[in-house]
Scaffold this active site. Sequence first.
Site, PDB file in Angstrom:
ATOM      1  N   CYS A  50       0.841  -1.195   0.000  1.00 27.46           N
ATOM      2  CA  CYS A  50       0.000   0.000   0.000  1.00 27.46           C
ATOM      3  C   CYS A  50       0.882   1.253   0.000  1.00 27.46           C
ATOM      4  O   CYS A  50       1.987   1.254   0.539  1.00 27.46           O
ATOM      5  CB  CYS A  50      -0.907  -0.007   1.229  1.00 27.46           C
ATOM      6  SG  CYS A  50      -2.086   1.379   1.255  1.00 27.46           S
ATOM      7  N   ASP A  53       0.368   3.814   1.702  1.00 25.89           N
ATOM      8  CA  ASP A  53       0.315   4.414   3.040  1.00 25.89           C
ATOM      9  C   ASP A  53       1.722   4.704   3.574  1.00 25.89           C
ATOM     10  O   ASP A  53       2.589   3.820   3.577  1.00 25.89           O
ATOM     11  CB  ASP A  53      -0.420   3.439   3.979  1.00 25.89           C
ATOM     12  CG  ASP A  53      -0.794   4.075   5.307  1.00 25.89           C
ATOM     13  OD1 ASP A  53       0.097   4.617   5.989  1.00 25.89           O
ATOM     14  OD2 ASP A  53      -1.989   4.031   5.664  1.00 25.89           O
ATOM     15  N   ARG A  82       2.846   4.892   6.377  1.00 25.93           N
ATOM     16  CA  ARG A  82       3.247   4.134   7.575  1.00 25.93           C
ATOM     17  C   ARG A  82       3.704   2.714   7.246  1.00 25.93           C
ATOM     18  O   ARG A  82       4.017   1.952   8.160  1.00 25.93           O
ATOM     19  CB  ARG A  82       2.056   4.066   8.552  1.00 25.93           C
ATOM     20  CG  ARG A  82       1.603   5.433   9.059  1.00 25.93           C
ATOM     21  CD  ARG A  82       0.239   5.355   9.710  1.00 25.93           C
ATOM     22  NE  ARG A  82      -0.803   4.979   8.757  1.00 25.93           N
ATOM     23  CZ  ARG A  82      -2.086   4.821   9.075  1.00 25.93           C
ATOM     24  NH1 ARG A  82      -2.486   5.004  10.321  1.00 25.93           N
ATOM     25  NH2 ARG A  82      -2.963   4.476   8.142  1.00 25.93           N
ATOM     26  N   HIS A 117      -2.204  -4.055   5.001  1.00 29.53           N
ATOM     27  CA  HIS A 117      -2.007  -3.645   6.396  1.00 29.53           C
ATOM     28  C   HIS A 117      -3.354  -3.377   7.041  1.00 29.53           C
ATOM     29  O   HIS A 117      -4.261  -2.825   6.418  1.00 29.53           O
ATOM     30  CB  HIS A 117      -1.104  -2.414   6.493  1.00 29.53           C
ATOM     31  CG  HIS A 117      -1.689  -1.162   5.913  1.00 29.53           C
ATOM     32  ND1 HIS A 117      -2.234  -0.163   6.694  1.00 29.53           N
ATOM     33  CD2 HIS A 117      -1.848  -0.760   4.642  1.00 29.53           C
ATOM     34  CE1 HIS A 117      -2.678   0.810   5.911  1.00 29.53           C
ATOM     35  NE2 HIS A 117      -2.459   0.478   4.659  1.00 29.53           N
ATOM     36  N   CYS A 122      -6.162  -0.144   6.890  1.00 31.77           N
ATOM     37  CA  CYS A 122      -5.942   0.435   5.559  1.00 31.77           C
ATOM     38  C   CYS A 122      -7.107   1.361   5.180  1.00 31.77           C
ATOM     39  O   CYS A 122      -8.254   0.917   5.058  1.00 31.77           O
ATOM     40  CB  CYS A 122      -5.795  -0.669   4.518  1.00 31.77           C
ATOM     41  SG  CYS A 122      -5.430  -0.035   2.861  1.00 31.77           S
TER      42      CYS A 122
HETATM   43 ZN   LIG Z   1      -3.436   1.160   2.996  1.00 33.85          ZN
END
Ligand SMILES: [Zn+2]
Length: 204
Positions: A41, A43, A45, A97, A100
């Site tokens: 992803c 993202d 993080r 994750h 998400c």
């Molecule tokens: Zn995500």
Amino acid sequence: MMLDDLKANNRAWAERKVSADPGFFKRLEGQQAPEYLWIGCSDSRVPANEIVDLDPGELFVHRNVANLAPPQDANYLSVLQFSVEVLKVKHILVVGHYGCGGVAAAVDGKRRGLVDHWLHPIREVCHEHRGELEGLDERQRWDRLVELNVKRQVRNVASDVFVHDAWARGQPLAVHGWVYTLGTGLVTDLNVTIESPADLDKFG
Ligand SMILES: [Zn+2]
């Protein structure tokens, strides 16, 4: 943090690398030979290399919203073909994750624009598993949908012709499904690894 800070960070990072291993960047300049393709992803993080503590040159990375492997996406397919046929990676890691936002946005009923179309495959996964998902509370449903999405993307990758051609050539290649937990920094192997056409039957 300003951009000048990032540039200073970069110089300090490069100096640390060189002081630990003077030939580090010169070697990488010559070639990359990663054994892994990471499909994760976007993202912030979920930084691919950091999570598995790998150096530059050790992980080929493709990231998008909600770690999708859509069979018609030219970006993902280009990455897949190059990593399988040229780099000859041995493992493909599809890494979702928990928590998400992309997975949540797929099914919350709100309209955001283009991303609603991008996230369409997740709504399909949700619909196919609605019987199981309906019995869960909101948080459990979100977590489970994250896992089901990873499994679906593993199947997408493992059923792709680039992957099947690699197996037909006798090239070792395994596709794995992992989920990362933001709150602990740990990955969980969903044990949905596919490393041959026969393994595809694992999925009903
Ligand atoms: Zn995500």
